[in-house]
Design a protein around this motif. Structure first.
Motif, mmCIF file in Angstrom:
data_model
loop_
_atom_site.group_PDB
_atom_site.id
_atom_site.type_symbol
_atom_site.label_atom_id
_atom_site.label_comp_id
_atom_site.label_asym_id
_atom_site.label_seq_id
_atom_site.Cartn_x
_atom_site.Cartn_y
_atom_site.Cartn_z
ATOM 1 N N LEU A 8 -5.257 6.000 -1.621
ATOM 2 C CA LEU A 8 -4.665 4.720 -2.030
ATOM 3 C C LEU A 8 -3.400 4.425 -1.222
ATOM 4 O O LEU A 8 -3.167 3.307 -0.765
ATOM 5 C CB LEU A 8 -4.329 4.829 -3.519
ATOM 6 C CG LEU A 8 -4.120 3.568 -4.313
ATOM 7 C CD1 LEU A 8 -5.417 2.764 -4.352
ATOM 8 C CD2 LEU A 8 -3.712 3.952 -5.748
ATOM 9 N N PHE A 9 -2.559 5.455 -1.015
ATOM 10 C CA PHE A 9 -1.259 5.251 -0.362
ATOM 11 C C PHE A 9 -1.377 5.251 1.170
ATOM 12 O O PHE A 9 -0.580 4.613 1.852
ATOM 13 C CB PHE A 9 -0.260 6.357 -0.740
ATOM 14 C CG PHE A 9 -0.015 6.483 -2.214
ATOM 15 C CD1 PHE A 9 -0.012 5.363 -3.034
ATOM 16 C CD2 PHE A 9 0.213 7.731 -2.793
ATOM 17 C CE1 PHE A 9 0.210 5.477 -4.401
ATOM 18 C CE2 PHE A 9 0.426 7.851 -4.159
ATOM 19 C CZ PHE A 9 0.427 6.724 -4.962
ATOM 20 N N ALA A 10 -2.341 6.002 1.705
ATOM 21 C CA ALA A 10 -2.385 6.261 3.148
ATOM 22 C C ALA A 10 -2.357 5.004 4.029
ATOM 23 O O ALA A 10 -1.681 5.010 5.065
ATOM 24 C CB ALA A 10 -3.599 7.117 3.483
ATOM 25 N N PRO A 11 -3.038 3.912 3.664
ATOM 26 C CA PRO A 11 -3.020 2.754 4.567
ATOM 27 C C PRO A 11 -1.632 2.139 4.706
ATOM 28 O O PRO A 11 -1.359 1.446 5.693
ATOM 29 C CB PRO A 11 -3.989 1.752 3.898
ATOM 30 C CG PRO A 11 -4.806 2.574 2.954
ATOM 31 C CD PRO A 11 -3.941 3.712 2.525
ATOM 32 N N SER A 12 -0.753 2.361 3.755
ATOM 33 C CA SER A 12 0.569 1.722 3.797
ATOM 34 C C SER A 12 1.634 2.705 4.298
ATOM 35 O O SER A 12 1.937 3.690 3.617
ATOM 36 C CB SER A 12 0.950 1.238 2.393
ATOM 37 O OG SER A 12 2.350 1.090 2.305
ATOM 38 N N PRO A 13 2.254 2.441 5.481
ATOM 39 C CA PRO A 13 3.337 3.316 5.932
ATOM 40 C C PRO A 13 4.463 3.396 4.904
ATOM 41 O O PRO A 13 4.999 4.474 4.652
ATOM 42 C CB PRO A 13 3.809 2.663 7.242
ATOM 43 C CG PRO A 13 2.600 1.925 7.739
ATOM 44 C CD PRO A 13 1.897 1.441 6.499
ATOM 45 N N ALA A 14 4.807 2.258 4.273
ATOM 46 C CA ALA A 14 5.931 2.260 3.322
ATOM 47 C C ALA A 14 5.634 3.186 2.141
ATOM 48 O O ALA A 14 6.477 3.992 1.739
ATOM 49 C CB ALA A 14 6.210 0.845 2.845
ATOM 50 N N LEU A 15 4.409 3.095 1.584
ATOM 51 C CA LEU A 15 4.059 3.956 0.451
ATOM 52 C C LEU A 15 3.904 5.409 0.890
ATOM 53 O O LEU A 15 4.287 6.327 0.175
ATOM 54 C CB LEU A 15 2.759 3.472 -0.198
ATOM 55 C CG LEU A 15 2.870 2.212 -1.036
ATOM 56 C CD1 LEU A 15 1.489 1.796 -1.560
ATOM 57 C CD2 LEU A 15 3.820 2.425 -2.220
ATOM 58 N N SER A 16 3.358 5.605 2.097
ATOM 59 C CA SER A 16 3.189 6.980 2.597
ATOM 60 C C SER A 16 4.540 7.659 2.760
ATOM 61 O O SER A 16 4.715 8.820 2.409
ATOM 62 C CB SER A 16 2.458 6.976 3.941
ATOM 63 O OG SER A 16 1.138 6.549 3.765
ATOM 64 N N ARG A 17 5.505 6.894 3.306
ATOM 65 C CA ARG A 17 6.862 7.456 3.484
ATOM 66 C C ARG A 17 7.484 7.804 2.148
ATOM 67 O O ARG A 17 8.177 8.802 2.008
ATOM 68 C CB ARG A 17 7.776 6.414 4.151
ATOM 69 C CG ARG A 17 7.589 6.314 5.635
ATOM 70 C CD ARG A 17 8.453 5.188 6.224
ATOM 71 N NE ARG A 17 7.865 4.800 7.483
ATOM 72 C CZ ARG A 17 7.575 3.551 7.855
ATOM 73 N NH1 ARG A 17 7.862 2.533 7.076
ATOM 74 N NH2 ARG A 17 7.026 3.322 9.017
#
Ligand SMILES: C[S@@+](CC[C@H](N)C(=O)[O-])C[C@H]1O[C@@H](n2cnc3c(N)ncnc32)[C@H](O)[C@@H]1O
Length: 281
Positions: A261-270
């Protein structure tokens, strides 16, 4: 064996969190990093890692407890290994090395000189619990002291890693360190796990990190391009999100789903997973 000095600061004690994470990883049936030397070193120190509920809790799955620590160490090892393969005359610096056995995992050519830098108390313990090959050098110093680099060769390419360190440096100390490093060597790479402002908040406020929270001095940063502005010699080469790590296939379903779920978003991944940043200079 109990050789741990009695008066470690919270920043120094944090080395047992990362060491414990790698030691526990090595005890898994299918470890991520598989550093059995970490477990030997932990046993030699006699340190009780139950002081870190994030490691000792029975409520959290054993793989989830060690994933970030073991996999970010693996990514940093890979950065060093690739660099020394391209530059067999390199100088390696492990900043805030703690009791990490990275040199033995990477196994660089004998032509590489490897420097582990940490506070003098920590380097003294390293020398008791880890082998000291001829091309390994321990420097006992505060990294924010401008003089510790004086004895390090300045005419060879350098790969500089910092695993778990940045949170414990003040912003001014971090920025001046980056600039001193990039001016000392002719060229090289710097790689470290970053701390977002949210990660810093977490370490300061979650009870599981109480033993080390007092040592956290960095405000954290969310934009991986910030260090390019603080140390203009640096160019961001790679941002590695652990939400996209291939090792996730071996994690419990809930973690795999959250990461997907988080991986596509750099902001959420960070914000929600560990990130390793690699810069060239
Ligand atoms: C989280 S531990 C990580 C240790 C090691 N890199 C590892 O992965 O196990 C942070 C380390 O940074 C060291 N450290 C923090 N601030 C430092 C400073 N100003 N100078 C030297 N070492 C420092 C601490 O003593 C500690 O060993």
């Amino acid at each position: 064996m109990g050789i741990t000095p009695p008066a470690l600061t919270p920043a120094q004690k944090s080395l047992f969190l990362t060491l414990g994470g790698r030691a526990f990883d090595s005890r898994l049936p299918r470890p991520f990093l598989g550093d059995t030397m970490a477990d030997e070193v932990l046993r030699k120190t006699g340190y009780d890692v139950a002081k870190f509920p994030t490691l000792s809790s029975r409520l959290v799955d054993p793989r989830t407890k060690v994933f970030d620590i073991a996999v970010r160490a693996k990514r940093l090892d890979e950065a060093v290994r690739q660099f020394v393969t391209r530059h067999p005359d390199a100088v390696v610096l492990d900043l805030g090395a703690g009791l990490d056995s990275r040199m033995f995992r990477v196994d660089p050519p004998h032509t590489v000189d490897w420097y582990d830098i940490d506070f003098p108390e920590v380097i003294a313990v390293r020398q008791q619990v880890l082998p000291q090959p001829a091309n390994a050098h321990g420097i006992g110093a505060d990294l924010t002291d401008p003089h510790w680099l004086d004895d390090v060769p300045d005419d060879r390419p350098s790969v500089i890693v910092a695993d778990g360190l940045i949170a414990f440096l003040t912003q001014e100390g971090f920025v001046s360190l980056l600039n001193r490093l990039t001016s000392h060597f002719p060229s090289g790479e710097v790689a470290f796990n970053s701390y977002t402002t949210y990660a810093v908040w977490t370490v300061k406020h979650i009870p599981g990190f109480a033993a080390i929270a007092g040592g956290v001095a960095n405000p954290g940063f969310n934009d991986p391009r910030e260090p390019e502005r603080w140390a203009p010699a640096l160019t961001l080469a790679e941002e590695i999100f652990l939400t996209r790590a291939p090792e996730l296939t071996d994690m419990p379903l809930s973690v795999r789903l959250a990461s997907r779920l988080f991986a596509p978003s750099p902001a959420l991944s960070r914000m929600l997973g560990a990130t390793v940043l690699r810069y060239c200079f």
